[in-house]
Design an enzyme around this catalytic site. Structure first.
Site, mmCIF file in Angstrom:
data_model
loop_
_atom_site.group_PDB
_atom_site.id
_atom_site.type_symbol
_atom_site.label_atom_id
_atom_site.label_comp_id
_atom_site.label_asym_id
_atom_site.label_seq_id
_atom_site.Cartn_x
_atom_site.Cartn_y
_atom_site.Cartn_z
ATOM 1 N N ASP A 6 32.564 45.715 41.300
ATOM 2 C CA ASP A 6 33.490 44.616 41.014
ATOM 3 C C ASP A 6 34.652 45.185 40.220
ATOM 4 O OD1 ASP A 6 34.780 42.256 40.304
ATOM 5 O OD2 ASP A 6 33.357 41.797 38.686
ATOM 6 N N VAL A 13 32.879 47.036 37.186
ATOM 7 C CA VAL A 13 31.427 46.998 37.007
ATOM 8 C C VAL A 13 30.775 47.600 38.249
ATOM 9 C CG1 VAL A 13 29.393 45.541 36.718
ATOM 10 C CG2 VAL A 13 31.512 44.970 35.521
ATOM 11 N N GLY A 108 42.500 35.930 44.881
ATOM 12 C CA GLY A 108 41.850 37.140 44.393
ATOM 13 C C GLY A 108 40.422 37.255 44.886
ATOM 14 N N ASP A 110 37.839 38.359 43.369
ATOM 15 C CA ASP A 110 36.862 37.885 42.384
ATOM 16 C C ASP A 110 36.672 36.377 42.475
ATOM 17 O OD1 ASP A 110 39.496 37.524 41.522
ATOM 18 O OD2 ASP A 110 39.044 37.925 39.408
ATOM 19 N N ARG A 111 37.761 35.654 42.704
ATOM 20 C CA ARG A 111 37.685 34.194 42.784
ATOM 21 C C ARG A 111 36.965 33.751 44.061
ATOM 22 N NH1 ARG A 111 43.631 32.185 40.996
ATOM 23 N NH2 ARG A 111 42.509 30.261 40.443
#
Length: 259
Positions: A6, A13, A108, A110-111
């Site tokens: 991530d 991460v 994004g 991540d979203r």
């Protein structure tokens, strides 16, 4: 095992996942120019500590908001892990949900990953609050469609702006105040109160407005490392899930394998 990566604006991460469970997790500062060899040296040392090697990795997936990082991570996958990098949102790992916004190409990773994981785990309408470099509020409706959200300055960005533009205010670490008093008696306590309780007020106000606009009951899921700072405020979140983004990566890998 699956190596899920991530990539955020501030930190990356790396997580080793087996049977859908995160077995090991490591964090490193995001640097788009870091080479595959540099990743490999760092990762090898951490694998050695756990009694593992690169041969433990049989698949690798990345979700990133820093596109420049993809090339070197792809080199890490092929040269050291002997596998092909899967990029969340692309090819066989394209998003399984509708991005019902005006600029879907700009959502994004991540979203989107948070939306995938949250809808998989919860029914009904959802609001996901992710505490990262920025704090994002995302709405996923009961059908699983991503409907949009809010981007606000992250709490550390707010604190950096406060101290960076003032000559006499000290740098302080963000933490939960010792009590509920909002009248500070020292400069540091006044700063902490302003940033912390000001942020709580922002979260409460935005969630109230979002729920009113949705018009149906909505569960609030918080994620991101700093979510723990605000979890003690009763009624703010329905659940805190620190592994939401990683679980989204696991789900996207499972989709790619099935494709």
């Amino acid at each position: 095992m699956l190596l899920a990566v991530d990539v955020g604006n501030t930190n990356m991460v790396f997580a080793l996942v087996e049977g859908g469970e995160v077995r090991h997790r490591w964090r490193i500062a995001t640097e788009a120019r870091r080479t595959a060899d540099e990743y490999a040296v760092w990762l090898k040392q951490l694998l050695d500590i756990e009694g593992l090697g690169f041969d433990a990795v049989d698949a690798m997936i990345v979700g990133t908001v820093v596109p420049r990082a993809i090339h070197n991570l792809s080199q890490l996958a092929t040269r050291y892990c002997r596998t092909e990098l899967i990029v969340a949102g692309q090819g066989s790992a394209r998003w399984p949900l509708a991005l019902d916004v005006d600029e879907p190409q700009n959502v994004g990773a991540d979203r989107a990953l948070n939306a995938v994981a949250a809808h998989d785990a919860h029914e009904g309408d959802l609001i996901i609050v992710d505490f990262g470099t920025a704090t994002t509020f995302d709405v996923v409706d009961y059908t699983g469609a991503y409907k949009g959200g809010i981007i606000a300055p992250g709490i550390n960005l707010s604190l950096d702006a406060l101290t960076g533009k003032t000559a006499q205010l000290p740098r302080i670490a963000i933490e939960e105040p010792e009590n509920d008093s909002v009248i500070g008696r020292t400069t540091a306590s006044q700063m902490l109160i302003g940033v912390y309780w000001g942020y709580v007020g922002m979260i409460e106000g935005l969630l109230k407005r979002m729920k009113a606009e949705i018009g149906r009951p909505a569960k609030v899921i918080a994620t991101g490392g700093l979510a723990a700072l605000f979890d003690h405020n009763e009624g703010l979140f329905d659940e805190v899930d620190f592994e939401l983004t990683l679980r989204g990566l696991v789900l996207m890998h499972e989709q790619a394998v099935r494709a």
